[in-house]
Scaffold this active site. Structure first.
Site, PDB file in Angstrom:
ATOM      1  N   ASP A 116       0.861  -1.180   0.000  1.00  0.00           N
ATOM      2  CA  ASP A 116       0.000   0.000   0.000  1.00  0.00           C
ATOM      3  C   ASP A 116       0.901   1.235   0.000  1.00  0.00           C
ATOM      4  O   ASP A 116       1.768   1.358   0.857  1.00  0.00           O
ATOM      5  CB  ASP A 116      -0.894  -0.043   1.250  1.00  0.00           C
ATOM      6  CG  ASP A 116      -2.001   0.981   1.210  1.00  0.00           C
ATOM      7  OD1 ASP A 116      -3.168   0.593   1.099  1.00  0.00           O
ATOM      8  OD2 ASP A 116      -1.685   2.187   1.298  1.00  0.00           O
ATOM      9  N   ASP A 175      -3.187   2.465  -5.556  1.00  0.00           N
ATOM     10  CA  ASP A 175      -2.137   2.504  -4.526  1.00  0.00           C
ATOM     11  C   ASP A 175      -2.001   1.174  -3.782  1.00  0.00           C
ATOM     12  O   ASP A 175      -1.461   1.126  -2.693  1.00  0.00           O
ATOM     13  CB  ASP A 175      -2.380   3.666  -3.548  1.00  0.00           C
ATOM     14  CG  ASP A 175      -3.242   3.287  -2.378  1.00  0.00           C
ATOM     15  OD1 ASP A 175      -4.242   2.573  -2.586  1.00  0.00           O
ATOM     16  OD2 ASP A 175      -2.912   3.693  -1.251  1.00  0.00           O
ATOM     17  N   GLU A 176      -2.469   0.098  -4.394  1.00  0.00           N
ATOM     18  CA  GLU A 176      -2.543  -1.158  -3.655  1.00  0.00           C
ATOM     19  C   GLU A 176      -2.423  -2.393  -4.546  1.00  0.00           C
ATOM     20  O   GLU A 176      -2.997  -2.430  -5.627  1.00  0.00           O
ATOM     21  CB  GLU A 176      -3.931  -1.196  -3.013  1.00  0.00           C
ATOM     22  CG  GLU A 176      -3.986  -1.747  -1.648  1.00  0.00           C
ATOM     23  CD  GLU A 176      -5.349  -1.452  -1.031  1.00  0.00           C
ATOM     24  OE1 GLU A 176      -6.049  -2.425  -0.746  1.00  0.00           O
ATOM     25  OE2 GLU A 176      -5.704  -0.270  -0.858  1.00  0.00           O
TER      26      GLU A 176
HETATM   27  P1  DGT Z   1      -2.185   5.730   3.995  1.00  0.00           P
HETATM   28  O1  DGT Z   1      -2.958   5.622   5.251  1.00  0.00           O
HETATM   29  O2  DGT Z   1      -0.790   6.233   4.225  1.00  0.00           O
HETATM   30  O3  DGT Z   1      -2.253   4.515   3.146  1.00  0.00           O
HETATM   31  O4  DGT Z   1      -2.894   6.924   3.204  1.00  0.00           O
HETATM   32  P2  DGT Z   1      -3.603   6.930   1.813  1.00  0.00           P
HETATM   33  O5  DGT Z   1      -3.952   8.347   1.507  1.00  0.00           O
HETATM   34  O6  DGT Z   1      -2.776   6.256   0.777  1.00  0.00           O
HETATM   35  O7  DGT Z   1      -4.928   6.149   2.137  1.00  0.00           O
HETATM   36  P3  DGT Z   1      -5.626   4.933   1.399  1.00  0.00           P
HETATM   37  O8  DGT Z   1      -4.655   3.868   1.089  1.00  0.00           O
HETATM   38  O9  DGT Z   1      -6.788   4.585   2.251  1.00  0.00           O
HETATM   39  O10 DGT Z   1      -6.197   5.561   0.067  1.00  0.00           O
HETATM   40  C1  DGT Z   1      -5.469   5.697  -1.132  1.00  0.00           C
HETATM   41  C2  DGT Z   1      -5.934   6.939  -1.889  1.00  0.00           C
HETATM   42  O11 DGT Z   1      -7.342   6.877  -2.109  1.00  0.00           O
HETATM   43  C3  DGT Z   1      -5.725   8.247  -1.115  1.00  0.00           C
HETATM   44  O12 DGT Z   1      -4.435   8.821  -1.304  1.00  0.00           O
HETATM   45  C4  DGT Z   1      -6.819   9.120  -1.595  1.00  0.00           C
HETATM   46  C5  DGT Z   1      -7.945   8.171  -1.933  1.00  0.00           C
HETATM   47  N1  DGT Z   1      -8.937   8.170  -0.828  1.00  0.00           N
HETATM   48  C6  DGT Z   1      -8.887   7.473   0.321  1.00  0.00           C
HETATM   49  N2  DGT Z   1      -9.943   7.727   1.106  1.00  0.00           N
HETATM   50  C7  DGT Z   1     -10.703   8.621   0.427  1.00  0.00           C
HETATM   51  C8  DGT Z   1     -11.943   9.277   0.702  1.00  0.00           C
HETATM   52  O13 DGT Z   1     -12.568   9.113   1.748  1.00  0.00           O
HETATM   53  N3  DGT Z   1     -12.415  10.123  -0.270  1.00  0.00           N
HETATM   54  C9  DGT Z   1     -11.739  10.324  -1.462  1.00  0.00           C
HETATM   55  N4  DGT Z   1     -12.255  11.141  -2.373  1.00  0.00           N
HETATM   56  N5  DGT Z   1     -10.566   9.723  -1.747  1.00  0.00           N
HETATM   57  C10 DGT Z   1     -10.056   8.891  -0.822  1.00  0.00           C
HETATM   58 CA    CA Z   2      -2.303   4.040   0.888  1.00  0.00          CA
HETATM   59 CA    CA Z   3      -5.000   1.823  -0.064  1.00  0.00          CA
END
Ligand code: DGT
Ligand code: CA
Ligand code: CA
Length: 364
Positions: free
Chosen positions: A10, A111-112
């Site tokens: 991820d 991203d996964e």
């Molecule tokens: P992390 O916790 O370091 O993995 O952070 P992220 O941002 O990579 O979180 P992830 O893996 O849950 O989500 C991947 C991408 O998907 C993130 O960069 C933006 C998008 N995303 C995640 N949650 C939401 C949401 O609630 N709303 C929208 N519009 N996009 C989202």
């Molecule tokens: Ca992520």
């Molecule tokens: Ca993810």
């Protein structure tokens, strides 16, 4: 059968990390990436935020207005709109590097991904641990991204492991450690268990996975129905037989770049296309792929798209033929070109595997 070894990868704070990549000054500032709604102003939600912004309480899904409130007193906070095409470009590069590490590669999203590495690690978690570290290094080198990796003997536990320590984490849970790893975790660590389900358990004073295991399958059945109950029952025990199933992000290979400057000059565009052809060609060779269709794409200065494509007589993997076709398409596209070109891309499709070299672990 060999013991299974599965990776879940991820990318960390993905959209925000991509923004940091093209603008390193952002790395020391709170950054929130926003999906602005068409109502204008600050209406819309936060897609994601870097870890500095998270420290101020900014979260995915939160209204932009709330996030601004949280960062009210921080004068260097940055709010950016999303640029999905750019994130896909970064993702694709990183995924191409990651694929090389897999016996079976399963694309989940931008991203996964899951990787089955049972064969190449011969079921050894020592080897898996080295491989995972190597993979993180290669991702860092090839695309400058940090990612978090979870390693276990099935997809479920690998996924839970990858969210255990973030960002830039690596958590290895060998089969004999699964129970002691899962037991102390909160029930919501199980993928699919959200706020609502968590509350149902909370009302029964069940907070950890260890406590969840005191429920028998019949009580779970009566609360959630057979299917979900079976999932939760097994998940709490780290049981998951879902295979990593070969899945690519698309049935085509494509590359797109943003040009150093907008242009409609043949030579300049041809040079860029040539580089893209080289990049695509190296990945299709690595994957033993042949293609029968070739296309180019312009994103023009007004952001409109223009595409040209051609189907070849025979499938090929020839770099010369790829370049020749692309240059034909470029001349064709420039014939009546009014607008300047801002981004330019190449794609090959109608793919097949090179016969005789078939690799059962990867197919389309
Ligand atoms: P992390 O916790 O370091 O993995 O952070 P992220 O941002 O990579 O979180 P992830 O893996 O849950 O989500 C991947 C991408 O998907 C993130 O960069 C933006 C998008 N995303 C995640 N949650 C939401 C949401 O609630 N709303 C929208 N519009 N996009 C989202
Ligand atoms: Ca992520
Ligand atoms: Ca993810």
């Amino acid at each position: 059968m060999e013991k299974r070894v599965v990776f879940h990868i991820d990318f960390d704070y993905f959209f925000a990390q991509c923004e940091e990549l093209r603008n390193p000054d952002l790395k020391t500032k709170p950054v929130a990436v926003c999906v602005f709604s068409d109502r204008g102003g600050d209406s819309g939600a936060i897609a994601t935020a870097n870890y500095i912004a998270r420290n101020y309480g900014v979260k995915s899904g939160m209204p932009i207005k709330f996030a601004k409130k949280k960062l009210e007193k921080v004068n260097n906070a940055v709010f950016l709109p999303t640029d999905f095409e750019y994130y896909s470009e970064i993702s694709q590069k990183a995924m191409d590097a990651i694929k090389e590490f897999a016996d079976i590669f399963e694309y989940v999203g931008r991203d996964e991904a899951y990787l089955d590495v049972s064969m190449r690690t011969e079921g050894s978690f020592d080897k898996a641990s080295h491989l995972a570290q190597q993979l993180k290094n290669v991702v860092r080198k090839s695309s400058k991204l940090s990612c978090t990796v979870g390693v276990s003997s099935n997809k479920l536990v690998a996924k839970i492991a990858s969210s255990f320590k973030k960002p830039d984490g690596l958590t290895i849970v060998s089969p004999e450690k699964i129970e002691s790893f899962l037991d102390p975790l909160p029930i919501r660590a199980i993928p699919g268990i959200g706020k609502k389900t968590e509350e149902v358990f909370s009302e029964m004073s069940l907070e950890t996975i260890l406590q969840l295991k005191t429920l028998d399958v019949f009580s779970l059945n009566s609360k959630f129905g057979r299917k979900i109950a079976a999932y939760i029952y097994n998940a709490a025990r780290g049981i998951d037989n879902e295979p990593v199933s070969p899945r690519q992000e698309a049935t085509q290979y494509s590359r797109i770049v943003t040009l150093k400057e907008d242009s409609k000059e043949y030579g300049f565009l041809a040079k860029n296309l040539e580089n893209l052809c080289d990049e695509i060609h190296s990945t299709i060779i690595a994957d033993s792929i042949i293609f029968k269709s070739v296309g180019i794409q312009f994103v023009q200065s007004d952001l409109s798209n223009k595409t040209k494509s051609r189907t070849l007589k025979n499938p090929t993997s020839s770099l010369d033929e790829l370049k020749k076709t692309v240059m034909h398409l470029l001349s064709e596209a420039l014939e009546d070109q009014q607008l300047l070109v801002r981004r330019i891309g190449v794609r090959v499709s109608d793919l097949s595997k090179i016969s005789g070299q078939d690799n059962i672990t990867r197919y389309f």
